[in-house]
Scaffold this active site. Structure first.
Site, mmCIF file in Angstrom:
data_model
loop_
_atom_site.group_PDB
_atom_site.id
_atom_site.type_symbol
_atom_site.label_atom_id
_atom_site.label_comp_id
_atom_site.label_asym_id
_atom_site.label_seq_id
_atom_site.Cartn_x
_atom_site.Cartn_y
_atom_site.Cartn_z
ATOM 1 N N GLY A 189 6.804 -11.441 5.901
ATOM 2 C CA GLY A 189 8.075 -11.764 5.280
ATOM 3 C C GLY A 189 8.732 -10.608 4.566
ATOM 4 N N ARG A 190 8.304 -9.388 4.874
ATOM 5 C CA ARG A 190 8.813 -8.178 4.229
ATOM 6 C C ARG A 190 8.518 -8.141 2.729
ATOM 7 N NH1 ARG A 190 8.698 -7.120 8.901
ATOM 8 N NH2 ARG A 190 10.307 -6.033 10.094
#
Length: 212
Positions: A189-190
């Site tokens: 999800g960064r």
């Protein structure tokens, strides 16, 4: 597929404040050994960023040749673009990207020349062709043609054909003495893990987490 659609989900590992060593050099050594064990191609390739007198930045790949508690060492032509920019502004940045491990290491600090003895010792270990290239190439300067470069290489080859090739006076090593080192571990999800070491005036290191 458009460029905007190219992405990778990072999920191999995590990095927390209680996992890292109090010393960033020891932490780098740990990651370095894991990168070597992973058989990453040209594991010692790193981006070196410098800044010219007019404020224009430039970056290129160089090869790490040594790291110790004193810093990170690479070698080059003193009169190359990077050498010229370092002589005017001795603050640089280094970047390792080990994509196979979903890791980056970002290093900032000042640069100083390594000793003559260190430069001589490393130059003596280089392959013959690399030694000749250091004499033949006016690195970063405009040349007329490939043929000119090859002619200069052959001239150097002839000049040193019966003697040990000495280190050119315009070629040697630099040591980046870090004051900031960031370890980046890719996460889903960064929401990446970023642990930053910042040097304190008493030679200790402050450790903080950065938001991704």
């Amino acid at each position: 597929m458009s460029i905007a659609d190219i992405r990778k989900e990072y999920k191999m590992a995590s990095l927390s404040e209680d996992q890292v060593d109090p010393s960033p050099i020891i932490q780098f050594d740990k990651w370095w050994r894991e990168a070597v064990a992973a058989k990453i191609d040209e594991v010692n390739a790193m981006t070196l960023a410098t800044v010219a007198a007019d404020g224009r930045p430039s970056a290129r790949i160089v090869l790490l040749k040594e790291y110790t508690g004193q810093g990170f060492v690479f070698f080059t032509n003193y009169f190359s673009r990077k050498g010229t920019e370092i002589s005017g502004n001795a603050v640089v940045a280094l970047l390792f990207f080990w994509k196979e491990l979903e890791r980056q290491v970002r290093i900032e600090g000042s640069v100083k020349l390594v000793s003559t003895e260190e430069s001589d010792e490393y130059f003596a270990s280089r392959p013959k062709e690399s030694k000749l290239g250091a004499w033949a190439s006016p690195q970063s300067k405009i040349i007329e043609s490939r043929e000119q470069l090859e002619m200069q290489f052959n001239q150097a080859k002839e000049k040193f054909k019966e003697v040990e090739i000495p280190r050119p006076p315009h070629w040697g090593g630099y040591r980046v003495v870090p004051d900031k080192i960031e370890f980046w571990q890719g996460r889903p999800g960064r929401l990446h893990d970023r642990i930053l070491y910042t040097a304190d005036i008493d030679a200790s290191w402050n450790i903080n987490r950065l938001s991704p």
